[in-house]
Scaffold this motif. Structure first.
Motif, PDB file in Angstrom:
ATOM      1  N   ALA A  24      61.298  53.876  39.722  1.00 47.26           N
ATOM      2  CA  ALA A  24      59.844  53.799  39.601  1.00 47.26           C
ATOM      3  C   ALA A  24      59.409  52.725  38.619  1.00 47.26           C
ATOM      4  CB  ALA A  24      59.294  55.162  39.173  1.00 47.26           C
ATOM      5  N   THR A  25      60.241  52.424  37.625  1.00 54.38           N
ATOM      6  CA  THR A  25      59.906  51.361  36.668  1.00 54.38           C
ATOM      7  C   THR A  25      59.881  50.011  37.366  1.00 54.38           C
ATOM      8  OG1 THR A  25      60.905  52.623  34.856  1.00 54.38           O
ATOM      9  CG2 THR A  25      60.559  50.263  34.505  1.00 54.38           C
ATOM     10  N   ARG A  26      60.874  49.785  38.224  1.00 58.79           N
ATOM     11  CA  ARG A  26      60.842  48.562  39.042  1.00 58.79           C
ATOM     12  C   ARG A  26      59.619  48.569  39.942  1.00 58.79           C
ATOM     13  NH1 ARG A  26      66.608  49.367  40.408  1.00 58.79           N
ATOM     14  NH2 ARG A  26      65.859  49.981  42.474  1.00 58.79           N
ATOM     15  N   GLY A  27      59.289  49.756  40.465  1.00 63.99           N
ATOM     16  CA  GLY A  27      58.128  49.866  41.335  1.00 63.99           C
ATOM     17  C   GLY A  27      56.832  49.513  40.625  1.00 63.99           C
ATOM     18  N   GLU A  28      56.733  49.868  39.364  1.00 60.40           N
ATOM     19  CA  GLU A  28      55.532  49.507  38.599  1.00 60.40           C
ATOM     20  C   GLU A  28      55.398  47.990  38.480  1.00 60.40           C
ATOM     21  OE1 GLU A  28      53.379  50.553  34.309  1.00 60.40           O
ATOM     22  OE2 GLU A  28      55.441  51.201  34.699  1.00 60.40           O
ATOM     23  N   SER A  29      56.532  47.321  38.279  1.00 60.80           N
ATOM     24  CA  SER A  29      56.505  45.856  38.231  1.00 60.80           C
ATOM     25  C   SER A  29      56.114  45.275  39.590  1.00 60.80           C
ATOM     26  CB  SER A  29      57.870  45.316  37.794  1.00 60.80           C
ATOM     27  OG  SER A  29      58.198  45.764  36.501  1.00 60.80           O
ATOM     28  N   GLN A  30      56.647  45.870  40.659  1.00 58.34           N
ATOM     29  CA  GLN A  30      56.318  45.401  42.004  1.00 58.34           C
ATOM     30  C   GLN A  30      54.835  45.622  42.312  1.00 58.34           C
ATOM     31  OE1 GLN A  30      57.978  43.849  44.418  1.00 58.34           O
ATOM     32  NE2 GLN A  30      59.974  43.770  43.425  1.00 58.34           N
ATOM     33  N   PHE A  31      54.262  46.689  41.761  1.00 60.00           N
ATOM     34  CA  PHE A  31      52.869  47.014  42.045  1.00 60.00           C
ATOM     35  C   PHE A  31      51.907  45.958  41.507  1.00 60.00           C
ATOM     36  CE2 PHE A  31      48.809  49.221  41.625  1.00 60.00           C
ATOM     37  CZ  PHE A  31      48.730  49.848  42.858  1.00 60.00           C
ATOM     38  N   ALA A  32      52.404  45.093  40.634  1.00 58.99           N
ATOM     39  CA  ALA A  32      51.560  43.999  40.133  1.00 58.99           C
ATOM     40  C   ALA A  32      51.014  43.152  41.284  1.00 58.99           C
ATOM     41  CB  ALA A  32      52.351  43.137  39.160  1.00 58.99           C
ATOM     42  N   LYS A  33      51.737  43.127  42.408  1.00 59.84           N
ATOM     43  CA  LYS A  33      51.270  42.373  43.577  1.00 59.84           C
ATOM     44  C   LYS A  33      50.029  43.013  44.193  1.00 59.84           C
ATOM     45  CE  LYS A  33      56.100  41.317  44.692  1.00 59.84           C
ATOM     46  NZ  LYS A  33      57.210  41.496  45.665  1.00 59.84           N
ATOM     47  N   CYS A  34      49.811  44.296  43.901  1.00 61.59           N
ATOM     48  CA  CYS A  34      48.735  45.057  44.541  1.00 61.59           C
ATOM     49  C   CYS A  34      47.484  45.178  43.667  1.00 61.59           C
ATOM     50  CB  CYS A  34      49.221  46.469  44.886  1.00 61.59           C
ATOM     51  SG  CYS A  34      50.843  46.529  45.697  1.00 61.59           S
ATOM     52  N   GLN A  35      47.609  44.851  42.379  1.00 61.39           N
ATOM     53  CA  GLN A  35      46.542  45.146  41.433  1.00 61.39           C
ATOM     54  C   GLN A  35      45.282  44.314  41.659  1.00 61.39           C
ATOM     55  OE1 GLN A  35      48.600  44.654  37.683  1.00 61.39           O
ATOM     56  NE2 GLN A  35      49.008  46.871  37.530  1.00 61.39           N
ATOM     57  N   ALA A  36      45.403  43.199  42.351  1.00 64.83           N
ATOM     58  CA  ALA A  36      44.209  42.392  42.611  1.00 64.83           C
ATOM     59  C   ALA A  36      43.238  43.132  43.518  1.00 64.83           C
ATOM     60  CB  ALA A  36      44.610  41.064  43.241  1.00 64.83           C
ATOM     61  N   CYS A  37      43.746  44.069  44.326  1.00 65.88           N
ATOM     62  CA  CYS A  37      42.891  44.772  45.288  1.00 65.88           C
ATOM     63  C   CYS A  37      42.805  46.279  45.021  1.00 65.88           C
ATOM     64  CB  CYS A  37      43.412  44.562  46.714  1.00 65.88           C
ATOM     65  SG  CYS A  37      43.451  42.838  47.257  1.00 65.88           S
ATOM     66  N   HIS A  38      43.782  46.846  44.313  1.00 68.53           N
ATOM     67  CA  HIS A  38      43.848  48.300  44.171  1.00 68.53           C
ATOM     68  C   HIS A  38      43.996  48.723  42.709  1.00 68.53           C
ATOM     69  CE1 HIS A  38      44.467  48.915  48.525  1.00 68.53           C
ATOM     70  NE2 HIS A  38      45.277  47.866  48.472  1.00 68.53           N
ATOM     71  N   ALA A  39      43.242  49.734  42.323  1.00 64.17           N
ATOM     72  CA  ALA A  39      43.485  50.440  41.061  1.00 64.17           C
ATOM     73  C   ALA A  39      44.330  51.668  41.370  1.00 64.17           C
ATOM     74  CB  ALA A  39      42.159  50.859  40.432  1.00 64.17           C
ATOM     75  N   ILE A  40      45.212  52.023  40.421  1.00 63.97           N
ATOM     76  CA  ILE A  40      46.052  53.189  40.663  1.00 63.97           C
ATOM     77  C   ILE A  40      45.925  54.216  39.536  1.00 63.97           C
ATOM     78  CG2 ILE A  40      48.143  52.323  39.537  1.00 63.97           C
ATOM     79  CD1 ILE A  40      49.707  53.511  41.973  1.00 63.97           C
ATOM     80  N   ASN A  41      45.162  53.882  38.510  1.00 63.14           N
ATOM     81  CA  ASN A  41      44.957  54.827  37.422  1.00 63.14           C
ATOM     82  C   ASN A  41      43.987  55.928  37.851  1.00 63.14           C
ATOM     83  OD1 ASN A  41      43.092  52.481  37.295  1.00 63.14           O
ATOM     84  ND2 ASN A  41      42.043  53.759  35.795  1.00 63.14           N
ATOM     85  N   GLN A  42      44.064  57.089  37.206  1.00 62.48           N
ATOM     86  CA  GLN A  42      43.186  58.211  37.538  1.00 62.48           C
ATOM     87  C   GLN A  42      41.730  57.829  37.272  1.00 62.48           C
ATOM     88  OE1 GLN A  42      44.132  61.824  35.494  1.00 62.48           O
ATOM     89  NE2 GLN A  42      42.834  63.106  36.801  1.00 62.48           N
ATOM     90  N   GLY A  43      40.904  58.040  38.277  1.00 60.81           N
ATOM     91  CA  GLY A  43      39.495  57.693  38.160  1.00 60.81           C
ATOM     92  C   GLY A  43      39.196  56.228  38.408  1.00 60.81           C
ATOM     93  N   GLY A  44      40.232  55.443  38.790  1.00 63.43           N
ATOM     94  CA  GLY A  44      40.017  54.019  39.047  1.00 63.43           C
ATOM     95  C   GLY A  44      39.085  53.798  40.228  1.00 63.43           C
TER      96      GLY A  44
END
Length: 230
Positions: A74-94
């Motif tokens: 999942a730690t690697r996955g968090e780094s990979q998720f950087a590709k998605c942050q321009a379009c998606h929030a993943i924090n609670q209430g985002g």
């Protein structure tokens, strides 16, 4: 004048000898038998033939996603998720952005995030974001839901997809991770090899060779409309 013609003829003859010698040398070095031996698998295969026959561009068959989840991070996955942050929030209430918020997505209905206007292609898909559906979506969104407005090309590496899903699962979801597929035992592998050999033998047995006399127009009688030798 005659000397000039003789000189030209001599050079032409010399060039012909060189060409013939090169052809014979090449034939000695690169024997057709070498290629036959490699094909037959009789134990002799020169390196220059083996190297030329190695297939290129082969892609290893993809395993079920559970295989990659078992060795995911999942730690690697968090780094990979950087590709998605321009379009998606993943924090609670985002808040929703270009794409919907992704907190608590795994295990919930597809196109089910409140307040986001989904494409008809994804809204009509049905089902939940289980591991298989999310894997196919991340692999190539346009193939999973043709007509989707998500322009992301996808992640070709299944391990990257598994890592991102594990990270997403940590972010408010926590659905059960499927067990890895059981390893193939030596007996099962041997049985598969034996079955493959049996299929190959069956195919070989069906190729019946005809004798020369059994083929129309051949054999001692000669070909069609061929007169007998006088």
């Amino acid at each position: 004048m005659d000397d000039r013609k003789n000189t030209i003829a001599g050079w032409a003859l010399f060039a012909g000898i060189i060409a013939l010698g090169a052809a014979l040398l090449t034939g000695e070095i690169f024997h057709d038998d070498d290629f036959d031996s490699c094909t037959a698998g009789d134990g002799y295969c020169p390196s220059y033939v083996a190297d030329a026959s190695v297939p290129t561009g082969d892609v290893e068959a993809e395993q079920p996603i559970a295989f990659y989840l078992a060795q995911g991070d999942a730690t690697r996955g968090e780094s990979q998720f950087a590709k998605c942050q321009a379009c998606h929030a993943i924090n609670q209430g985002g808040a929703n952005g270009i794409g919907p918020g992704l907190y608590n997505t795994m295990g919930n209905p597809i196109a089910g995030h409140a307040g986001y206007s989904y494409s008809d292609a994804l809204a009509g898909k049905g089902g939940n974001w289980d591991w298989d559906n999310m894997n196919e979506w991340l692999k190539k969104p346009s193939a999973f839901a043709p007509g989707t407005k998500m322009s992301f090309a996808g992640l070709p590496d299944p391990q990257d997809r598994a890592d991102i899903m594990l990270y997403m699962n940590q972010m408010g979801s926590g659905i059960a991770i499927p067990p890895p597929p059981p390893p193939v035992s030596e007996d099962e592998a041997a049985a598969e090899d034996a079955a493959a050999d049996g299929d190959a033998q069956t195919a070989e047995d069906t190729n019946v060779e005809l004798n020369e006399d059994e083929v129309e127009g051949t054999g001692d009688a000669g070909g069609v409309d061929v007169p007998e030798a006088q």
